[in-house]
Each structure stands twice: as C-alpha cells, then as structure tokens.
Motif scaffolding. Structure first.
Motif, PDB file in Angstrom:
ATOM      1  N   LEU A  75       0.314  -7.277   8.249  1.00  0.00           N
ATOM      2  CA  LEU A  75       0.452  -7.508   6.982  1.00  0.00           C
ATOM      3  C   LEU A  75       0.084  -6.107   6.040  1.00  0.00           C
ATOM      4  CD1 LEU A  75      -2.092 -10.696   6.710  1.00  0.00           C
ATOM      5  CD2 LEU A  75       0.405 -10.559   6.850  1.00  0.00           C
ATOM      6  N   VAL A  76       0.736  -5.813   5.189  1.00  0.00           N
ATOM      7  CA  VAL A  76       0.914  -4.768   4.297  1.00  0.00           C
ATOM      8  C   VAL A  76       0.724  -5.267   2.889  1.00  0.00           C
ATOM      9  CG1 VAL A  76       1.942  -2.915   3.439  1.00  0.00           C
ATOM     10  CG2 VAL A  76       2.353  -3.568   5.747  1.00  0.00           C
ATOM     11  N   GLN A  77      -0.551  -5.059   2.128  1.00  0.00           N
ATOM     12  CA  GLN A  77      -0.906  -5.535   0.801  1.00  0.00           C
ATOM     13  C   GLN A  77      -0.815  -7.043   0.902  1.00  0.00           C
ATOM     14  OE1 GLN A  77       1.379  -3.414  -1.898  1.00  0.00           O
ATOM     15  NE2 GLN A  77       0.277  -1.542  -1.581  1.00  0.00           N
ATOM     16  N   GLY A  78      -1.574  -7.618   1.967  1.00  0.00           N
ATOM     17  CA  GLY A  78      -1.455  -8.962   2.015  1.00  0.00           C
ATOM     18  C   GLY A  78      -0.485  -9.916   2.407  1.00  0.00           C
ATOM     19  N   GLN A  79       0.981  -9.008   2.685  1.00  0.00           N
ATOM     20  CA  GLN A  79       1.968  -9.942   2.743  1.00  0.00           C
ATOM     21  C   GLN A  79       2.645  -9.498   4.190  1.00  0.00           C
ATOM     22  OE1 GLN A  79       4.919  -9.835  -0.300  1.00  0.00           O
ATOM     23  NE2 GLN A  79       3.449 -10.227  -1.961  1.00  0.00           N
TER      24      GLN A  79
ATOM     25  N   HIS B 264       8.661  -5.443   9.311  1.00  0.00           N
ATOM     26  CA  HIS B 264       9.720  -4.322   9.248  1.00  0.00           C
ATOM     27  C   HIS B 264       8.937  -3.124   9.083  1.00  0.00           C
ATOM     28  CE1 HIS B 264       9.204  -5.335   5.132  1.00  0.00           C
ATOM     29  NE2 HIS B 264       9.931  -4.373   4.895  1.00  0.00           N
ATOM     30  N   ILE B 265       7.630  -3.032   8.463  1.00  0.00           N
ATOM     31  CA  ILE B 265       6.765  -1.881   8.327  1.00  0.00           C
ATOM     32  C   ILE B 265       5.781  -1.644   9.435  1.00  0.00           C
ATOM     33  CG2 ILE B 265       5.270  -0.931   6.639  1.00  0.00           C
ATOM     34  CD1 ILE B 265       6.609  -2.337   4.180  1.00  0.00           C
TER      35      ILE B 265
ATOM     36  N   GLY C 155       6.158  -2.732  18.997  1.00  0.00           N
ATOM     37  CA  GLY C 155       4.951  -2.462  17.955  1.00  0.00           C
ATOM     38  C   GLY C 155       5.407  -1.056  17.135  1.00  0.00           C
ATOM     39  N   HIS C 156       4.855  -1.063  16.084  1.00  0.00           N
ATOM     40  CA  HIS C 156       5.064   0.049  15.284  1.00  0.00           C
ATOM     41  C   HIS C 156       4.328   0.081  14.073  1.00  0.00           C
ATOM     42  CE1 HIS C 156       7.849  -2.491  13.468  1.00  0.00           C
ATOM     43  NE2 HIS C 156       7.862  -1.729  12.535  1.00  0.00           N
ATOM     44  N   TYR C 157       4.326   1.231  13.465  1.00  0.00           N
ATOM     45  CA  TYR C 157       3.795   1.174  12.077  1.00  0.00           C
ATOM     46  C   TYR C 157       4.576   2.195  11.320  1.00  0.00           C
ATOM     47  CZ  TYR C 157       0.208   0.633   8.112  1.00  0.00           C
ATOM     48  OH  TYR C 157      -0.080   0.133   6.887  1.00  0.00           O
ATOM     49  N   ASP C 158       5.532   2.136  10.293  1.00  0.00           N
ATOM     50  CA  ASP C 158       6.444   2.933   9.611  1.00  0.00           C
ATOM     51  C   ASP C 158       5.944   3.923   8.969  1.00  0.00           C
ATOM     52  OD1 ASP C 158       8.834   4.173   9.416  1.00  0.00           O
ATOM     53  OD2 ASP C 158       9.825   2.423   7.979  1.00  0.00           O
ATOM     54  N   TRP C 159       6.296   4.976   8.561  1.00  0.00           N
ATOM     55  CA  TRP C 159       5.659   6.232   7.591  1.00  0.00           C
ATOM     56  C   TRP C 159       4.977   5.626   6.558  1.00  0.00           C
ATOM     57  CZ3 TRP C 159       5.486  10.468   9.863  1.00  0.00           C
ATOM     58  CH2 TRP C 159       6.520  11.089  10.769  1.00  0.00           C
ATOM     59  N   HIS C 160       3.629   5.975   6.371  1.00  0.00           N
ATOM     60  CA  HIS C 160       2.751   5.633   5.067  1.00  0.00           C
ATOM     61  C   HIS C 160       1.735   6.705   5.059  1.00  0.00           C
ATOM     62  CE1 HIS C 160       0.822   4.211   8.836  1.00  0.00           C
ATOM     63  NE2 HIS C 160      -0.495   4.330   8.133  1.00  0.00           N
ATOM     64  N   SER C 161       0.989   6.397   3.940  1.00  0.00           N
ATOM     65  CA  SER C 161      -0.198   7.258   4.002  1.00  0.00           C
ATOM     66  C   SER C 161      -1.476   5.992   4.114  1.00  0.00           C
ATOM     67  CB  SER C 161      -0.538   8.235   2.624  1.00  0.00           C
ATOM     68  OG  SER C 161      -0.764   7.313   1.680  1.00  0.00           O
ATOM     69  N   ASP C 162      -2.671   6.730   4.198  1.00  0.00           N
ATOM     70  CA  ASP C 162      -3.678   5.709   4.308  1.00  0.00           C
ATOM     71  C   ASP C 162      -4.451   5.530   3.055  1.00  0.00           C
ATOM     72  OD1 ASP C 162      -3.393   5.047   7.041  1.00  0.00           O
ATOM     73  OD2 ASP C 162      -4.826   6.443   7.746  1.00  0.00           O
ATOM     74  N   VAL C 163      -4.146   6.184   1.722  1.00  0.00           N
ATOM     75  CA  VAL C 163      -4.656   6.089   0.755  1.00  0.00           C
ATOM     76  C   VAL C 163      -3.952   4.983  -0.170  1.00  0.00           C
ATOM     77  CG1 VAL C 163      -5.103   7.389  -1.484  1.00  0.00           C
ATOM     78  CG2 VAL C 163      -5.282   8.496   0.602  1.00  0.00           C
TER      79      VAL C 163
ATOM     80  N   LEU D  49       1.315  11.671   5.091  1.00  0.00           N
ATOM     81  CA  LEU D  49       2.280  10.698   5.862  1.00  0.00           C
ATOM     82  C   LEU D  49       2.480  10.523   7.422  1.00  0.00           C
ATOM     83  CD1 LEU D  49       5.591  11.205   3.975  1.00  0.00           C
ATOM     84  CD2 LEU D  49       4.047   9.151   3.694  1.00  0.00           C
ATOM     85  N   HIS D  50       2.149   9.530   7.882  1.00  0.00           N
ATOM     86  CA  HIS D  50       2.119   9.545   9.424  1.00  0.00           C
ATOM     87  C   HIS D  50       2.716   7.952   9.746  1.00  0.00           C
ATOM     88  CE1 HIS D  50      -1.734   7.766   7.844  1.00  0.00           C
ATOM     89  NE2 HIS D  50      -1.791   6.980   9.034  1.00  0.00           N
ATOM     90  N   ARG D  51       3.029   7.940  11.191  1.00  0.00           N
ATOM     91  CA  ARG D  51       3.490   6.821  11.738  1.00  0.00           C
ATOM     92  C   ARG D  51       3.074   6.793  13.092  1.00  0.00           C
ATOM     93  NH1 ARG D  51       9.842   6.397  13.236  1.00  0.00           N
ATOM     94  NH2 ARG D  51       9.735   8.225  14.725  1.00  0.00           N
ATOM     95  N   VAL D  52       3.180   5.262  13.574  1.00  0.00           N
ATOM     96  CA  VAL D  52       3.437   4.984  14.869  1.00  0.00           C
ATOM     97  C   VAL D  52       4.803   4.578  15.347  1.00  0.00           C
ATOM     98  CG1 VAL D  52       2.552   3.595  16.918  1.00  0.00           C
ATOM     99  CG2 VAL D  52       0.900   4.344  15.045  1.00  0.00           C
ATOM    100  N   ALA D  53       5.497   5.660  15.999  1.00  0.00           N
ATOM    101  CA  ALA D  53       6.726   5.372  16.138  1.00  0.00           C
ATOM    102  C   ALA D  53       7.028   4.059  17.161  1.00  0.00           C
ATOM    103  CB  ALA D  53       7.382   6.405  17.027  1.00  0.00           C
ATOM    104  N   PRO D  54       8.211   3.462  17.299  1.00  0.00           N
ATOM    105  CA  PRO D  54       8.163   2.162  17.864  1.00  0.00           C
ATOM    106  C   PRO D  54       7.925   2.392  19.400  1.00  0.00           C
ATOM    107  CG  PRO D  54      10.101   2.310  16.615  1.00  0.00           C
ATOM    108  CD  PRO D  54       9.517   3.456  16.533  1.00  0.00           C
TER     109      PRO D  54
END
Length: 184
Positions: free
Chosen positions: A35-39, A43-44, A98-106, A160-165
């Motif tokens: 879930l990203v922002q409740g949805q 893909h992210i 499993g992954h988490y695409d490019w994002h920041s934690d702020v 910016l950071h990610r967990v690659a697939p």
C-alpha cells in the motif's frame, strides 16, 4: 560516487542470533506492504511488513537508539527529537518479485514529513536471496548498500532509494525512521 555524509555504514549492527530471532519472531505476523498512501500499488511496492516497538524488543531498540545517537553525532548532526514510528520488518519474496521502486521516506503525512534519518539493517544472509539490492541515489549516482547480515546503513530520509526486484529466496530487513522538525 557521492559524499560520505550522505550515508553511514555500521557493520555488525545486530548479531546473527538477533537477526534470526527477529525473522523467526515476526515472519508469521507479516501482511501486505504494497500500500502506498492507502492504496494498492504493487507496481511500486510488493512486500510484506510488520511492526515492533521497544516493549516487544527492548534490547534491539536500545541498540538502535545507541547507534542513531552515535551515527548522528559523528556523521549527520541532524536535529532529531523522537522515534515517532515503530520499527518495521519487511520481507521481499523472490517468487513474487518483491521490490520497492525509487522513493524517499519523506512524505505527505505529518509523521512522514518529520522523518529525517532512515536506518535499514539487513536481516537475511546474502546467499538466502537473489536481487533485492537496497540502492541509494542521492545525486544521480546509484550506490548498492552492503548485503552482509546485520549491517546497518543510515541515510537522510529525503534520499531516493529502492529495493531492486528480488528474484529468488526471501530478503528480510529492519527499517527505523528517526524524526525531528521537518527539513527546510
């Protein structure tokens, strides 16, 4: 390459027995972390997560507090005031890529706006999974975080950071955010 002030690495932040205990103790409590922002946004982010606090893991949290104080004093010198969120354990499964695409934690929420320092500890042995690299990209130069079990990496939450697939096995990690007044 980017400045060392953009990250700090602490080898052996947690010992093997503690990593095993955290995986064994929390792997049955994992649920959808896509879930990203409740949805739903697989893909992210495609992972399972759970949370723990100082009541559940006092020794681990004491260790985290001590590391944060030391790393912040010696590397970042941020104005930090609290741990406003529990620690998170995440699992990235290879059979689900499993992954988490490019994002920041702020982020947009009040708590996420106050995140200043992110800490990630690798809980899995590197030979227990394939792919799944934690990568930082603070200035257009990608840096692969160390994969050694028990190693912590600290970085500003705006990086910016990610967990690659993850392509095989299970990658477990522990994340803790440290908060203060928002960056300006």
């Amino acid at each position: 390459m980017f400045p060392e002030e953009m990250y700090a690495i602490v080898p052996d932040a947690l010992d093997r027995a503690t990593c095993n205990r955290l995986i064994d103790g929390f792997s049955q409590k994992l649920d959808d972390g896509g879930l990203v922002q409740g949805q739903s946004a697989s893909h992210i982010r495609r992972s399972q997560i759970t949370w723990f606090n100082e009541t559940q893991e006092p020794a681990v949290m004491r260790r985290i507090v001590d590391m944060v104080a030391d790393v912040n004093r010696n590397v970042f010198d941020f104005s930090l005031s609290e741990f406003a969120e529990d620690a998170q354990i995440a699992c990235y499964a290879g059979d689900q890529r499993g992954h988490y695409d490019w994002h920041s934690d702020v982020g947009a929420s009040d708590i996420a706006r106050r995140r200043k320092l992110t800490m990630v500890i690798q809980l899995s042995e590197p030979d227990q999974y394939e792919g799944g690299l934690l990568q930082l990209n603070p200035a257009g130069h990608v840096f692969d975080a160390p994969m050694e079990r028990g190693t912590a990496i600290f970085f500003p939450s705006f990086v910016l950071h990610r967990v690659a697939p993850t392509t095989a096995g299970l990658r477990y990690s522990l994340t803790q955010w440290v908060h203060g007044t928002p960056f300006r």
